[in-house]
Scaffold this active site. Structure first.
Site, PDB file in Angstrom:
ATOM      1  N   TYR A 156     106.233 -24.926 -47.045  1.00 43.12           N
ATOM      2  CA  TYR A 156     105.100 -25.157 -46.242  1.00 43.12           C
ATOM      3  C   TYR A 156     104.179 -24.644 -45.508  1.00 43.12           C
ATOM      4  O   TYR A 156     102.624 -25.375 -45.307  1.00 43.12           O
ATOM      5  CB  TYR A 156     105.096 -26.288 -45.452  1.00 43.12           C
ATOM      6  CG  TYR A 156     106.122 -27.666 -45.951  1.00 43.12           C
ATOM      7  CD1 TYR A 156     105.714 -28.518 -46.789  1.00 43.12           C
ATOM      8  CD2 TYR A 156     107.844 -27.817 -46.072  1.00 43.12           C
ATOM      9  CE1 TYR A 156     106.170 -29.321 -47.625  1.00 43.12           C
ATOM     10  CE2 TYR A 156     108.706 -28.949 -46.555  1.00 43.12           C
ATOM     11  CZ  TYR A 156     107.522 -29.802 -47.530  1.00 43.12           C
ATOM     12  OH  TYR A 156     108.551 -30.639 -47.793  1.00 43.12           O
ATOM     13  N   PHE A 206     113.340 -36.410 -38.784  1.00 42.28           N
ATOM     14  CA  PHE A 206     113.204 -37.509 -39.433  1.00 42.28           C
ATOM     15  C   PHE A 206     112.905 -37.634 -40.316  1.00 42.28           C
ATOM     16  O   PHE A 206     112.390 -38.013 -41.431  1.00 42.28           O
ATOM     17  CB  PHE A 206     111.585 -38.255 -38.762  1.00 42.28           C
ATOM     18  CG  PHE A 206     110.608 -36.468 -39.040  1.00 42.28           C
ATOM     19  CD1 PHE A 206     109.771 -37.075 -39.677  1.00 42.28           C
ATOM     20  CD2 PHE A 206     110.495 -36.293 -37.603  1.00 42.28           C
ATOM     21  CE1 PHE A 206     108.013 -35.719 -39.325  1.00 42.28           C
ATOM     22  CE2 PHE A 206     109.404 -35.058 -37.465  1.00 42.28           C
ATOM     23  CZ  PHE A 206     108.617 -34.965 -38.545  1.00 42.28           C
TER      24      PHE A 206
END
Length: 409
Positions: free
Chosen positions: A123, A409
């Site tokens: 990322y 998450f």
């Protein structure tokens, strides 16, 4: 056929989530987990890439509120469920999803995007920097002793049903959120996440257990954990597997750690994720016997640079001009003057000469105060263009408390 990227239709969720499961090894999740994540999915904030009738890419974004230095709570998109089918790699699918997602997050008016990465190298090219780290450790409780503060014996511990203690635990957690950058306000539904405990993923450990700490009848802390019984020819050699621990003061926290380190028939406490500055490290008699290691946790991306930098507070006065590179989100590029202190901040475009030169990735790494600009400069990632600007800005961006993400998450 031409691939199509589109917002997820609820009727497509099973296929979409199946693509995600396959990309992560193909082991189906338990019905309990699958139902929980389906109910938490924000369909209007999730996208899929479709090659004909087949889903070949997935990405979602939860609606989060994140604590930042100074105690403010800032809207943030929780990027999640990102995958590309193995048959469709190297076709630009991930880049297309990241492009669409960041444009959407900007349109939603959320200044930050955050994620946890299955592979940290992915990322950075999209402007994410590692903004928080976590410590893992295994405390050898046969060799390590704890030195606890005065008053620890006054804390009463009570074993409770994890599900029945949710309201008490969540009240403690909610009071802790603003005390540490990187923590998430748990929106309705998220209180179930710490309780997800599929039997097939226990690896021989017990169902989840819970102990609460009380003082004067008030719950002031809790620990969620499991016990993994093991035996050797020499006797019991079980492990305590810590899932979650929060407390409102150091004495209550010490009482919980002492309990975890003294459970019968166990010889270790395995810590999966704790803050890098967590107090237990100063309670133990021998840190070497705890084998702490550090790994990346929360990756941070400034989507609206000015709004993000104005949302947090600074631990020292700062007046610095930043020359920011951001090829993926060009609206952030250029020179910005940041002025701020412990009461507030302003960040506006300027034509003044730059004091520091860096990319939005470095700003993401430094944003929560866990990575210093000086450290990034030592790697050549930040350039100082005005003498003393680097140290001044690095001190201002810091946080007295290390950032930490309490759950994934």
């Amino acid at each position: 056929m031409t691939m199509e990227i589109r917002v997820l239709d609820p009727a497509e969720w099973d296929d979409w989530y199946g693509t995600l499961e396959l990309a992560f090894g193909g082991v189906p999740e338990s019905p309990e987990e699958r139902q929980a994540w389906q109910e938490l999915t924000r369909y209007d904030r999730s996208i899929g890439v479709w090659d004909g009738e087949r889903c070949v890419g997935t990405a979602g974004a939860f609606t989060f509120r994140l604590s930042v230095p100074g105690g403010a709570i800032v809207p943030a998109a929780g990027v999640t469920m990102v995958s590309v089918a193995a048959t469709h790699r190297r076709r630009g699918i991930l880049t297309s999803m990241m492009r669409r997602q960041l444009d959407d997050i900007r349109a939603w008016g959320e200044p930050l995007a955050v994620l946890t990465a299955s592979e940290p190298e992915i990322y950075g090219r999209f402007g994410y920097g590692v903004g928080a780290y976590a410590t893992r450790a295994t405390i050898d409780t046969t060799r390590v002793r704890l030195s606890v503060p005065d008053g620890t014996d006054d804390v009463v511990l009570r074993q409770v049903d994890p599900a029945k203690s949710t309201a008490e635990r969540e009240a403690v957690y909610a009071r802790r959120v603003t005390a540490r950058p990187g923590m998430l306000v748990r929106e309705p539904g998220w209180e179930r996440v710490p309780l997800l405990d599929p039997e097939g993923e226990r690896g021989g450990a017990s169902p989840r257990q819970c102990v609460v700490a009380e003082r004067d009848g008030e719950v002031v802390g809790y620990a969620l954990f499991a016990i993994k019984p093991e035996w050797t020819p020499a006797g019991a050699d079980g492990s305590v597997l810590l899932k979650d621990l929060e407390a409102l003061d150091p004495v209550a926290e010490a009482a919980l750690w002492r309990f975890l380190c003294s459970i019968d028939l166990t010889s270790s406490v395995r810590i999966h994720s704790r803050p890098v500055d967590d107090g237990w490290q100063h309670l133990v008699s021998d840190i070497r016997r705890c084998a702490p290691t550090q790994r990346d946790s929360l990756h941070v991306r400034l989507v609206d640079l000015a709004a993000a930098l104005e949302a947090r507070r600074y631990q020292a006065p700062v007046d610095v001009v930043l020359e920011v590179a951001d090829a993926f989100c060009p609206w952030n590029e250029g020179r910005w003057r940041l002025t701020g202190d412990g009461k507030g901040a302003m960040c506006v475009r300027t034509a003044d000469p730059a004091d520091l030169s860096l990319s939005v990735r470095e700003l993401g790494a430094a944003y929560l105060g866990g990575t210093s600009l000086v450290s990034l400069a030592a790697a050549g990632r930040v350039r100082e263009l005005r003498g003393a600007a680097l140290v001044e800005a690095s001190v201002a961006f810091g946080s007295p408390v290390a950032p930490w993400l309490p759950h994934g998450f």
